[in-house]
Design a protein around this motif. Structure first.
Motif, PDB file in Angstrom:
ATOM      1  N   MET B   1       0.871  -1.234   0.147  1.00 51.34           N
ATOM      2  CA  MET B   1      -0.178   0.178  -0.161  1.00 51.34           C
ATOM      3  C   MET B   1       0.804   1.319  -0.074  1.00 51.34           C
ATOM      4  O   MET B   1       1.790   1.197   0.770  1.00 51.34           O
ATOM      5  N   LYS B   2       0.647   1.971  -0.906  1.00 52.80           N
ATOM      6  CA  LYS B   2       1.531   3.064  -0.899  1.00 52.80           C
ATOM      7  C   LYS B   2       0.648   4.392  -1.274  1.00 52.80           C
ATOM      8  O   LYS B   2      -0.386   4.586  -2.013  1.00 52.80           O
ATOM      9  N   ILE B   3       0.862   5.629  -0.633  1.00 50.23           N
ATOM     10  CA  ILE B   3       0.128   6.799  -0.982  1.00 50.23           C
ATOM     11  C   ILE B   3       1.380   7.975  -1.639  1.00 50.23           C
ATOM     12  O   ILE B   3       2.239   7.841  -0.821  1.00 50.23           O
ATOM     13  N   LEU B   4       0.994   8.543  -2.708  1.00 50.32           N
ATOM     14  CA  LEU B   4       1.917   9.342  -3.141  1.00 50.32           C
ATOM     15  C   LEU B   4       1.319  10.935  -2.635  1.00 50.32           C
ATOM     16  O   LEU B   4       0.122  10.946  -2.966  1.00 50.32           O
ATOM     17  N   VAL B   5       2.377  11.787  -2.043  1.00 46.84           N
ATOM     18  CA  VAL B   5       1.943  12.901  -1.959  1.00 46.84           C
ATOM     19  C   VAL B   5       2.600  13.989  -2.776  1.00 46.84           C
ATOM     20  O   VAL B   5       3.771  14.121  -2.685  1.00 46.84           O
ATOM     21  N   ALA B   6       1.806  14.694  -3.500  1.00 46.13           N
ATOM     22  CA  ALA B   6       2.551  15.614  -4.380  1.00 46.13           C
ATOM     23  C   ALA B   6       2.554  16.873  -3.622  1.00 46.13           C
ATOM     24  O   ALA B   6       1.541  17.580  -3.214  1.00 46.13           O
ATOM     25  N   VAL B   7       3.781  17.509  -3.655  1.00 47.44           N
ATOM     26  CA  VAL B   7       3.888  18.745  -2.661  1.00 47.44           C
ATOM     27  C   VAL B   7       4.653  19.888  -3.651  1.00 47.44           C
ATOM     28  O   VAL B   7       5.430  19.403  -4.664  1.00 47.44           O
ATOM     29  N   LYS B   8       4.623  21.130  -3.173  1.00 48.83           N
ATOM     30  CA  LYS B   8       5.404  22.182  -3.722  1.00 48.83           C
ATOM     31  C   LYS B   8       6.089  23.013  -2.742  1.00 48.83           C
ATOM     32  O   LYS B   8       5.467  23.315  -1.689  1.00 48.83           O
ATOM     33  N   GLU B   9       7.161  23.445  -3.192  1.00 51.64           N
ATOM     34  CA  GLU B   9       7.731  24.720  -2.502  1.00 51.64           C
ATOM     35  C   GLU B   9       7.291  25.906  -3.017  1.00 51.64           C
ATOM     36  O   GLU B   9       7.455  26.186  -4.173  1.00 51.64           O
ATOM     37  N   VAL B  10       6.607  26.870  -2.414  1.00 55.12           N
ATOM     38  CA  VAL B  10       6.031  28.071  -2.640  1.00 55.12           C
ATOM     39  C   VAL B  10       6.774  29.072  -2.272  1.00 55.12           C
ATOM     40  O   VAL B  10       7.624  29.078  -1.376  1.00 55.12           O
ATOM     41  N   ALA B  11       6.764  30.226  -3.033  1.00 58.82           N
ATOM     42  CA  ALA B  11       7.355  31.502  -2.442  1.00 58.82           C
ATOM     43  C   ALA B  11       6.345  32.459  -1.780  1.00 58.82           C
ATOM     44  O   ALA B  11       5.237  32.605  -2.070  1.00 58.82           O
ATOM     45  N   SER B  12       6.759  32.994  -0.660  1.00 55.88           N
ATOM     46  CA  SER B  12       6.261  33.998  -0.302  1.00 55.88           C
ATOM     47  C   SER B  12       6.889  35.270  -0.294  1.00 55.88           C
ATOM     48  O   SER B  12       8.100  35.313  -0.305  1.00 55.88           O
ATOM     49  N   LEU B  13       6.049  36.422  -0.423  1.00 52.43           N
ATOM     50  CA  LEU B  13       6.788  37.857  -0.465  1.00 52.43           C
ATOM     51  C   LEU B  13       7.083  38.312   0.712  1.00 52.43           C
ATOM     52  O   LEU B  13       6.671  38.368   1.777  1.00 52.43           O
ATOM     53  N   ASP B  14       8.524  38.799   0.710  1.00 53.86           N
ATOM     54  CA  ASP B  14       9.124  39.491   1.600  1.00 53.86           C
ATOM     55  C   ASP B  14       8.257  40.956   1.599  1.00 53.86           C
ATOM     56  O   ASP B  14       7.779  41.314   0.654  1.00 53.86           O
ATOM     57  N   THR B  99       1.516  21.112 -17.205  1.00 51.64           N
ATOM     58  CA  THR B  99       2.452  20.356 -17.446  1.00 51.64           C
ATOM     59  C   THR B  99       3.168  19.708 -16.208  1.00 51.64           C
ATOM     60  O   THR B  99       3.699  18.589 -16.375  1.00 51.64           O
ATOM     61  N   ILE B 100       3.272  20.297 -15.055  1.00 52.84           N
ATOM     62  CA  ILE B 100       3.670  19.742 -14.002  1.00 52.84           C
ATOM     63  C   ILE B 100       2.868  18.632 -13.611  1.00 52.84           C
ATOM     64  O   ILE B 100       3.411  17.193 -13.392  1.00 52.84           O
ATOM     65  N   GLY B 101       1.440  18.473 -13.836  1.00 55.17           N
ATOM     66  CA  GLY B 101       0.571  17.281 -13.867  1.00 55.17           C
ATOM     67  C   GLY B 101       1.154  16.269 -14.661  1.00 55.17           C
ATOM     68  O   GLY B 101       1.116  15.163 -14.255  1.00 55.17           O
ATOM     69  N   ARG B 102       1.686  16.482 -15.787  1.00 56.15           N
ATOM     70  CA  ARG B 102       2.027  15.527 -16.770  1.00 56.15           C
ATOM     71  C   ARG B 102       3.233  14.661 -16.161  1.00 56.15           C
ATOM     72  O   ARG B 102       3.450  13.495 -16.062  1.00 56.15           O
ATOM     73  N   VAL B 103       4.035  15.840 -15.424  1.00 50.83           N
ATOM     74  CA  VAL B 103       5.587  15.140 -14.878  1.00 50.83           C
ATOM     75  C   VAL B 103       5.173  14.145 -13.663  1.00 50.83           C
ATOM     76  O   VAL B 103       5.460  13.129 -13.707  1.00 50.83           O
ATOM     77  N   LEU B 104       4.116  14.583 -12.886  1.00 52.57           N
ATOM     78  CA  LEU B 104       3.735  13.983 -12.005  1.00 52.57           C
ATOM     79  C   LEU B 104       3.192  12.644 -12.280  1.00 52.57           C
ATOM     80  O   LEU B 104       3.406  11.378 -11.702  1.00 52.57           O
ATOM     81  N   ALA B 105       2.564  12.565 -13.450  1.00 59.78           N
ATOM     82  CA  ALA B 105       1.755  11.360 -13.835  1.00 59.78           C
ATOM     83  C   ALA B 105       2.793  10.537 -14.205  1.00 59.78           C
ATOM     84  O   ALA B 105       2.614   9.212 -13.938  1.00 59.78           O
ATOM     85  N   LEU B 134      -2.959  16.076 -12.891  1.00 53.96           N
ATOM     86  CA  LEU B 134      -2.263  14.809 -12.738  1.00 53.96           C
ATOM     87  C   LEU B 134      -3.253  13.765 -12.933  1.00 53.96           C
ATOM     88  O   LEU B 134      -3.245  12.736 -13.614  1.00 53.96           O
ATOM     89  N   SER B 135      -4.588  13.956 -12.496  1.00 49.05           N
ATOM     90  CA  SER B 135      -5.596  12.806 -12.436  1.00 49.05           C
ATOM     91  C   SER B 135      -5.942  12.500 -13.958  1.00 49.05           C
ATOM     92  O   SER B 135      -6.285  11.423 -14.478  1.00 49.05           O
ATOM     93  N   SER B 136      -6.130  13.638 -14.517  1.00 46.15           N
ATOM     94  CA  SER B 136      -6.736  13.632 -16.159  1.00 46.15           C
ATOM     95  C   SER B 136      -5.483  12.813 -16.722  1.00 46.15           C
ATOM     96  O   SER B 136      -5.823  12.005 -17.434  1.00 46.15           O
ATOM     97  N   TYR B 137      -4.259  13.258 -16.605  1.00 41.82           N
ATOM     98  CA  TYR B 137      -3.085  12.363 -17.419  1.00 41.82           C
ATOM     99  C   TYR B 137      -3.191  11.051 -17.161  1.00 41.82           C
ATOM    100  O   TYR B 137      -2.690  10.149 -18.006  1.00 41.82           O
ATOM    101  N   LEU B 138      -3.627  10.800 -15.707  1.00 36.11           N
ATOM    102  CA  LEU B 138      -3.605   9.312 -15.191  1.00 36.11           C
ATOM    103  C   LEU B 138      -4.962   8.417 -15.664  1.00 36.11           C
ATOM    104  O   LEU B 138      -4.902   7.434 -15.448  1.00 36.11           O
ATOM    105  N   ASN B 139      -5.854   9.338 -16.092  1.00 34.55           N
ATOM    106  CA  ASN B 139      -7.196   8.844 -16.245  1.00 34.55           C
ATOM    107  C   ASN B 139      -7.737   8.124 -15.081  1.00 34.55           C
ATOM    108  O   ASN B 139      -8.396   7.012 -15.119  1.00 34.55           O
TER     109      ASN B 139
END
Lengths: 710, 265
Positions: B1-14, B99-105, B134-139
């Motif tokens: 059993m495996k769960i994949l968690v897609a995360v992003k490093e975001v930028a916040s403004l100073d 495009t990121i969704g495609r890579v993650l797929a 991502l879900s769409s690329y994976l169907n």
């Protein structure tokens, strides 16, 4: 005159040999039980982690003996109890030495070498001294009984602020019963001892070597005279004596046997605890060894042997309970109860022959004997408990070690998590951008040196509150003007300064503390300066006491010391005296933590103020409630805040004009408390720096005006 | 059993940030990076499932981004994720969320997880489309804005509660494997202590490039993206003014403003 040899007490006089054997058998069993008890206790302590407290053994031993002989710590804030304890303690020591002397002759020097010394003048003086000792113990115990029964001291109330009345461990009645059993046991041993002495005198009243010298045992002789006057003759007294002899011997030996199993063990554990006292306890928190995987205290065996010893040293005197600001405002914390909970927990688990499973050793939780998370988070690490403990129990390091585990597991207020994350990200606790740290300098009519770029004499470590908080910025700017006026060559780290980490460490976020401390140390090491000054007692404490553990050896002064010097040297001149009635609040981290009690008071006097002390001052100063990271955790609504409790204390001072603080967090806390407690318009809360600025003569008019405007 | 968690490093403004000279983005100097807030919650949800399960559950975090992203992945490892994967090739610069969704797929096809979690959106770009693409690329089926989840590892169905407008909630049964985009507040994310983060530094982060995924340069980057930034700017604001004073004064002031706009002054 009789032969000196004849003036003595014949041991086991009139006993059959079998009775003597019986007594010895009983005595040896008592000692065996005692030794077994000691073994169990030592085995318990040895189940703890290592501790480096064995260093400097002789100096520590000397300190312990001094503390015990002077009773200094027991007399503090309760003179009467201290004196009563001294009577019991010294009386008991003499009685013990007396018994030991008899044993020395009867069981060692006489059978082995035929040498006797317990007779004649020595015996008579011995009798007198021991009678006095016994009387002292009785007097002391009687006072203790009176104190427990009639004085109704809140500190002797064992009810727990962290439990509900329906909880099984709420009122701790078994402790009360033990206390009384101890007192009654003690007094019965002493009284039967005197009765025994008296009945022996009557029994042997026809023997001049006994009866003629009876007044050397004044108490015994007095009782003997009374009993004889009541018609008790030698024969009746002889029977009485036999029964009493066994009874007295029986309870005295039982008492000895029970020492390791009851509160009586404090005679050993408290002494040992005093000997292993760490003068830096709480001021310098323990580092986590590099190779240690787990952090903090999760199980009872994560405590060090010294911590475990501390738990057993506690005599429930309640001084910490009384001094604790959290307990005073009804928060679910009493330092005493943390210690007692852990002690009960240790006794239930670690006294067993086999160490229970790890799951049963977890000290965190809601069960009996476990310590609640809310309890640990109520602590403000103000050190009031550690400071007043007469037997050197070190509560705060234990609490912080337990918090380290809570932090590691994320068991904290979400808002505190946010603050910690923000400190990691921005280097300050105010959620502000790093770039804004020195923004306050822009309002000054002069530029402060950037100590990263040029050498300075004095490095000013500003701290978060003094840098970012608008009310404190006023003070910070005033301090800059004072330094400039005094001609001090000083500079700042500007954006490179980070939160010093004192409170982060006391929250228990040791990793973040290590990060902050090492970052600041490496920044400071790149700069050229002689000493550091700060207006923030929290930064002061950690840089002074804790950075050395991370390789940062710096000379640092709190501003009160520096300003006092500048005034004394005439580098700052006063052109005004303030005709104000003031009081001074000792910040925990300046006062209790670092003994900086006098410099602020000296300055206040130089300013001409009439200083009226609050009842709780200096080492008994009452925490504003901001310490230990509590400034980042909102206090519950509906209950009094420690700062309000304190401000009411100040409110009792007649015609008070100014409540003086010398800590940025205090300024914030007490400005708030003054408003919420309804003292607006009655007195003001001011930083000492503000009062100094009012009185100092400034060369540069614009600076002066600006200061007035501020 | 495996769960994949897609995360992003975001930028916040100073505070007081500046926009880059080409007006396409904020000057890098003023950006502070951190893990996207929504991802704290999706990782926590995966960790809760892992910790409540009797059977073995592997939590794998994946992020598409340059070296700096490792810091955020370490934070995830510190919170207890079993593995971390960082996908990057310079060609990926400029990819949009689809495009990121495609890579993650492509990563998901290799990892073959039983469930994929992503945050509802990222706090910086706020497209809210990566998980969906991502879900769409994976169907695979997907549920967006998930505020509650009942799922037993290994089962072929999950019940999710979706947050709708106006305080409404919608309970949806979804076939697994599925992609769920997780909403804030679904749980209480744990704290990653700094010590934990430091210790996680010893754990390896797998690095995967374009070619490892069987993708080519044409599949990613600005070239493959359907959307591109034309301009980034701070819109003018403050067109409303409060007029103080007595009614007469207010009327006079108002008349003055109208005249000014008509060019009569």
């Amino acid at each position: 005159m009789n032969e000196a040899q004849e003036i003595t007490r014949i041991l086991f006089q009139g006993f059959q040999t079998s009775s003597i054997y019986l007594f010895y058998a009983f005595g040896y069993s008592a000692i065996a039980v005692f030794l077994y008890g000691c073994y169990v206790q030592v085995r318990k302590y040895r189940r703890g982690q290592p501790d480096s407290a064995w260093g400097e053994f002789l100096a520590r031993f000397g300190d312990m003996v001094k503390t015990m002989l002077t009773h200094r710590t027991i007399k503090r804030r309760d003179k009467a109890a201290g004196k009563a304890h001294a009577a019991i303690f010294f009386g008991f020591v003499l009685l013990f030495l007396g018994t030991a002397t008899i044993t020395l002759e009867y069981d060692i020097t006489e059978p082995l070498f035929g040498f006797k010394f317990w007779y004649g003048d020595f015996y008579l003086w011995f009798s007198l001294v021991l009678d006095i000792a016994g009387t002292a113990v009785i007097a002391g115990v009687l006072y203790m009984m009176y104190r427990r029964k009639w004085l109704k001291l809140p500190k002797l109330d064992y009810k727990r602020p962290d439990r509900e009345p329906t909880d099984p461990d709420y009122d701790r009645s078994e402790y009360r019963r033990e206390d009384w059993a101890f007192l009654w046991g003690f007094i019965i041993i002493l009284i039967t001892g005197f009765l025994l002495e008296a009945s022996r005198l009557i029994w042997l009243m026809n023997d001049p070597t006994v009866w003629d010298y009876r007044w050397w045992s004044p108490v015994g002789a007095l009782i003997a005279n009374v009993l004889h006057g009541l018609g008790i003759g030698p024969e009746a007294a002889g029977h009485f004596r036999t029964g009493l002899w066994w009874f007295h011997g029986f309870i005295a030996l039982t008492f000895v046997a029970l020492i390791p199993f009851t509160k009586v063990k404090h005679i050993f554990t408290a002494s040992a605890s005093l000997m292993f006292r760490d003068p830096m306890a709480g001021r310098r928190l323990p580092m986590v060894p590099e190779d240690q995987e787990e952090i903090g205290v999760k199980t009872i065996t994560d405590l060090t042997w010294k911590n475990l010893l501390n738990l057993d040293a506690c005599t429930k005197c309640g001084r910490c309970h009384e001094a604790c600001p959290a307990n005073a405002v009804g928060a679910p914390l009493s330092p005493r109860d943390v210690i007692l909970s852990l002690r009960e927990f240790a006794n239930n688990t670690l006294q067993k022959k086999e160490l229970p499973d790890e799951a049963e050793l977890d000290v965190h939780g809601k069960d009996i004997g476990q310590v609640f998370m809310e309890t640990l988070w109520s602590c403000r690490t103000c050190l009031a408990c550690v400071e007043i403990c007469p037997v050197a129990v070190e509560h705060v390091p234990i609490i912080v070690q337990m918090r380290r585990k809570l932090v590691d597991e994320g068991n904290m207020e979400p808002i505190l998590q946010k603050t910690l994350q923000s400190v990691h990200k921005n280097g300050n606790s105010m959620g502000e951008s790093k770039r804004k740290r020195a923004k306050w300098t822009k309002d000054l009519p002069f530029t402060i040196k950037d100590a990263r770029k040029e050498p300075v004499d004095v490095m000013w470590f500003v701290g978060d509150y003094a840098s970012f908080d608008p009310r404190n910025q006023v003070v910070t700017k005033s301090f800059a003007k004072l330094m400039r006026q005094a001609g001090v060559d000083f500079g700042l780290l500007y954006e490179a300064e980070m939160n010093a980490g004192n409170d982060i460490r006391r929250v228990g976020e040791e990793g973040l503390y290590e990060f902050l401390a090492t970052s600041n140390i490496s920044t400071l090491e790149k700069c050229d300066f002689q000493s550091i000054v700060t207006t923030d007692p929290h930064s002061f404490n950690t840089i002074r006491n804790e950075y050395p553990d991370f390789g940062g050896e710096f000379e640092i002064n709190h501003y009160t010391t520096v300003i006092k010097q500048l005034l004394e040297q005439g580098k700052l001149k006063l052109n005004k005296q303030l005709d104000l009635t003031v009081t001074f609040h000792d910040p925990c981290h300046l006062g209790r933590y670092n003994k900086g009690y006098d410099a602020p008071r000296d300055i206040i006097k130089m300013l001409g103020c009439d200083l009226v002390e609050m009842a709780r001052n200096r080492d008994n100063s009452f925490c504003c409630g901001a310490g230990g990271g509590r400034i980042w955790i909102p206090d519950p609504v509906g209950i009094q805040k420690p700062s309000e409790n304190r401000i009411h204390e100040a409110g009792e001072i007649e015609d008070l004009d100014v409540f003086i603080v010398s800590c940025p967090k205090d300024l914030t806390m007490f400005e708030d408390a003054r408003k919420t407690a309804g003292y607006e318009g009655k007195f003001e809360v001011k930083e000492l720096i503000e009062l100094i600025t009012e009185c100092v003569e400034f060369d540069d008019e614009s600076v002066d005006e600006d200061a007035d405007a501020a | 059993m495996k769960i994949l968690v897609a995360v992003k490093e975001v930028a916040s403004l100073d505070d007081d940030f500046e926009i880059r000279d080409d007006h396409l983005d904020v000057d890098e100097d003023f950006l502070l990076y951190d893990l996207n807030e929504w991802d704290d919650y999706s990782l926590e949800e995966a960790m809760n499932i892992k910790e409540a399960s009797d059977s073995d559950v592997e939590v794998v975090v994946v992020s598409v981004g340059p070296d700096r992203v490792e810091e955020s992945l370490r934070k995830c490892l510190a919170k207890g994720a079993d593995r971390a994967i960082r996908v990057w090739s310079d060609e990926m610069e400029g990819s949009d969320s689809i495009t990121i969704g495609r890579v993650l797929a492509a990563v998901a096809e290799q990892e073959k997880p039983d469930m994929i979690f992503a945050g509802v959106q990222s706090s910086d770009d706020a497209n809210a489309s990566t998980g969906i693409s991502l879900s769409s690329y994976l169907n695979w089926p997907h549920a967006a804005v998930v505020a509650g989840l009942e799922y037993t590892p290994g089962s072929n169905k999950a019940v999710v509660t979706r947050e709708l407008e106006g305080g409404m909630a919608q309970e949806v049964e979804i076939s697994c494997p599925a992609v769920l985009t997780i909403q804030l507040g679904i749980n209480t994310p744990r704290y990653a202590s700094l010590r934990g983060i430091k210790q996680a530094a010893a754990k390896p982060i797998e690095e995967i490039s374009l070619s490892d995924l069987g993708l080519s340069a044409e599949d990613v980057g600005a070239y493959a993206s359907f959307a591109r930034v034309r301009r980034m700017y701070i819109p003018e604001k403050g067109m409303a003014t409060m007029i103080d004073g007595t009614p007469a004064e207010q009327a006079a002031k108002l008349a003055e403003i109208i005249k000014e706009y008509r060019g009569e002054l």
